[in-house]
Write a protein that holds these residues in place. Structure first.
Motif: not given
Length: 131
Positions: A64-91
């Motif tokens: 997954s790629l996650c972009n910061p979003v302005d939800k209901n006009g609340e603004g974006i505090r850190e527009p340059e920070v995104h998330l990349v999510c990875y599948e993991i196998k963890a014990e």
């Protein structure tokens, strides 16, 4: 490639045991998209520790790629920070229960839930540029 809207990700206050009424939601809102990664991804060994347990495992592939979003006009505090999510196998490497009951609170609602272990996804802060 057309990305498919996957989920609205929001960091929420998380407590275990008695719920604190003053707990409030914090952090950025993110819209997450399924991705089609270009090129091969070599699995990466990783050690992780959070409030539930310590883990050893493998980062399998980006999902997954996650972009910061302005939800209901609340603004974006850190527009340059995104998330990349990875599948993991963890014990787990520390003693833990197979599931942990928690209470979360955010702007949508208070919600009790059970976190089923082990974790399946690791999201990392990332920078993004359009190609």
């Amino acid at each position: 490639m057309t990305s498919q809207l996957k989920t609205l990700f929001f960091a929420a206050a998380l407590t275990t045991g008695a719920f604190a009424s003053s707990a409030h939601a914090f952090g950025e809102h993110y819209l997450c998209y399924n991705i089609d990664p270009h090129g091969a991804f070599k699995e990466i060994p990783v050690k992780l520790k959070d409030q539930f347990a310590g883990y050893k495992g493998l980062v399998i592939r980006p999902v997954s790629l996650c972009n910061p979003v302005d939800k209901n006009g609340e603004g974006i505090r850190e527009p340059e920070v995104h998330l990349v999510c990875y599948e993991i196998k963890a014990e787990p490497v520390t003693k833990t229960k197979p599931a942990i009951d928690v209470m979360t609170s955010n702007q949508f609602r208070e919600q009790s839930m059970t976190a089923v272990l082990p974790p399946h996804t690791l999201c990392v802060p990332s920078k993004k540029e359009h190609l």
